[in-house]
Write an enzyme that holds these catalytic residues in place. Structure first.
Site, mmCIF file in Angstrom:
data_model
loop_
_atom_site.group_PDB
_atom_site.id
_atom_site.type_symbol
_atom_site.label_atom_id
_atom_site.label_comp_id
_atom_site.label_asym_id
_atom_site.label_seq_id
_atom_site.Cartn_x
_atom_site.Cartn_y
_atom_site.Cartn_z
ATOM 1 N N ASP A 72 0.824 -1.206 0.000
ATOM 2 C CA ASP A 72 0.000 0.000 0.000
ATOM 3 C C ASP A 72 0.859 1.258 0.000
ATOM 4 O O ASP A 72 0.498 2.271 -0.597
ATOM 5 C CB ASP A 72 -0.923 0.003 1.221
ATOM 6 N N ASP A 147 -3.472 10.057 5.170
ATOM 7 C CA ASP A 147 -3.593 10.916 6.347
ATOM 8 C C ASP A 147 -2.508 11.984 6.420
ATOM 9 O O ASP A 147 -1.420 11.843 5.868
ATOM 10 C CB ASP A 147 -3.565 10.074 7.626
ATOM 11 N N LYS A 174 -3.924 19.016 24.541
ATOM 12 C CA LYS A 174 -2.543 18.640 24.822
ATOM 13 C C LYS A 174 -2.474 17.132 24.621
ATOM 14 O O LYS A 174 -3.147 16.364 25.315
ATOM 15 C CB LYS A 174 -2.163 19.014 26.256
ATOM 16 N N ALA A 188 -5.888 2.555 8.164
ATOM 17 C CA ALA A 188 -4.440 2.592 8.355
ATOM 18 C C ALA A 188 -4.111 3.112 9.757
ATOM 19 O O ALA A 188 -4.623 2.591 10.749
ATOM 20 C CB ALA A 188 -3.801 3.446 7.257
ATOM 21 N N SER A 192 -5.473 2.298 14.104
ATOM 22 C CA SER A 192 -4.685 1.859 15.265
ATOM 23 C C SER A 192 -4.780 2.858 16.412
ATOM 24 O O SER A 192 -4.524 2.514 17.566
ATOM 25 C CB SER A 192 -3.218 1.656 14.865
ATOM 26 N N GLN A 247 5.252 9.513 4.600
ATOM 27 C CA GLN A 247 6.327 9.507 3.597
ATOM 28 C C GLN A 247 6.920 10.892 3.354
ATOM 29 O O GLN A 247 8.089 11.016 3.044
ATOM 30 C CB GLN A 247 5.796 8.916 2.280
#
Length: 295
Positions: A72, A147, A174, A188, A192, A247
Site C-alpha cells: 500500500d 492521512d 494537549k 491505516a 490503530s 512519507q
C-alpha cells in the site's frame, strides 16, 4: 470502459519477490500488445528490458494505466503523483496488508487480463493537501491519500494545539498529536489510534487525537470539503512534525499553522470485478466470516 494501450509500471525496491512479479508482469503485458513504460528506478532491477523508461511525472503524461507492484505504501506514493493526471492506478500486492493493492501475485495474469479487457470496477478516492505556515508565510507543503499527522517527531513530549473546522473553534488539546484521515486512510494509522472505519465512498474526514491528556476526547468525523486548521501553541517546548502518508515530512515550529483541505484532483483506483470492501476488511482485519467462527 477504457481501452488501455500504454501501461506504466512502478515497483517497490529492495524485494526479490517484487522483481520476480515485475518480470512476469512485463512479459504478460508485452505478449498482450501493450506499450510498456518502466519508471526509471524500477527499470534498474530489470536489466536488458528494452523498454521505454520515464520519470513518474512523464509517465503521468503518456500512460493510459499505471500498475504498481508492491504494498500500500508504494501505491500511496504513486497516487500522489498520478491523481493530477487523471490516470487509473491498479495495485499488485507484494506488501503485507494490501487494502489498496488487491491483485494477488498468484492471480496476476488472470487479474491483469480482466482489466485489459475492460472488466474492472473503478473508485474515486480523494486526497488532501497540507500547508504549513509561519507568520503567514508558507514553509512546507505535502499531499496525502491516507492521512496528515501532526506528531512530536523524535520527542516524547506532548504538543499543545488548537483545532478549527471551517473557521469554527473545536477545542484546545494537549496530546501526542492529531491524525487527519480520509476514508482511504481510516483502515491505516487512524484505525490503530482508535478511529472509525469509513467506507471509501464517504465524503468525510476523521480527526483522531493521539493519546490526548483527557478522558473525554473522541474522534470527530467532519465534512470532506471542510477546511481544517491546527494552530500549534506558541509555548510548546518541542518542534513537531507534519507527516503526509508517513512519507513526506515537514518540520514545524511553535506558533505555526497547519491548514488541511481536500485536493481538487481525485485518484482513480481500479479493482477486479470481484472487489468487496467488507470482504477485504474481513480478510485483513480478522473479522469473523460466519457465526460458526464465533463459537
Amino acid at each position: 470502459m477504457e481501452q488501455f494501450r500504454t501501461v506504466g509500471v512502478i515497483g517497490r525496491m529492495g524485494s526479490v519477490k517484487v522483481v520476480e512479479t515485475l518480470r512476469r508482469l512485463k512479459q504478460f503485458l508485452i505478449a498482450n500488445g501493450m506499450h510498456v513504460v518502466l519508471e526509471e528506478t524500477t527499470a534498474t532491477v530489470l536489466p536488458g528490458h528494452n523498454l521505454q523508461v520515464s520519470s513518474i511525472k512523464m509517465m503521468g503524461e503518456i500512460a493510459d494505466l499505471v500498475i504498481v507492484v508492491g504494498g500500500d505504501g508504494s501505491l500511496l506514493g504513486a497516487a500522489r503523483e498520478m491523481a493530477k493526471f487523471n490516470i487509473p492506478i491498479l495495485g499488485v500486492n507484494r506488501g503485507k496488508l494490501g487494502f489498496l493493492t488487491d491483485i494477488s501475485p498468484d492471480g496476476l495474469e488472470r487479474g491483469i487480463e480482466e482489466v485489459l479487457e475492460g472488466r474492472y470496477v473503478e473508485e474515486k478516492r480523494f486526497l488532501m493537501d497540507a500547508f504549513v505556515r509561519r507568520d503567514g508565510e508558507p514553509v512546507g507543503f505535502g499531499s496525502a491519500l491516507n492521512d496528515v499527522v501532526l506528531h512530536p517527531g523524535k520527542s516524547t513530549r506532548m504538543i499543545e494545539f488548537e483545532l478549527f473546522v471551517e473557521g469554527q473553534f473545536v477545542y484546545g488539546q494537549k496530546s501526542d498529536g492529531l491524525i487527519v484521515s480520509t476514508p482511504t486512510g481510516s483502515t491505516a494509522y487512524a484505525l490503530s489510534a482508535g478511529g472509525p472505519i469509513m467506507h471509501p465512498r464517504l465524503d468525510a474526514v476523521v480527526l483522531v487525537p493521539m493519546f490526548p491528556h483527557t478522558l473525554s476526547s473522541r474522534p470527530i468525523v467532519v465534512d470532506g470539503k471542510a477546511e481544517i486548521k491546527i494552530q500549534i501553541g506558541d509555548e510548546n517546548g518541542i518542534y513537531p512534525q507534519v507527516s503526509c502518508d508517513g512519507q513526506k515530512h515537514i518540520a514545524a515550529a511553535p506558533g505555526d499553522t497547519v491548514t488541511i483541505r481536500k485536493k481538487p484532483h481525485k485518484l482513480r483506483l481500479i479493482h477486479p470485478t470481484n472487489h468487496d470492501f467488507y470482504a477485504t476488511c474481513r480478510e485483513k482485519l480478522g473479522w469473523a466470516s460466519s457465526l460458526t467462527m464465533l463459537h
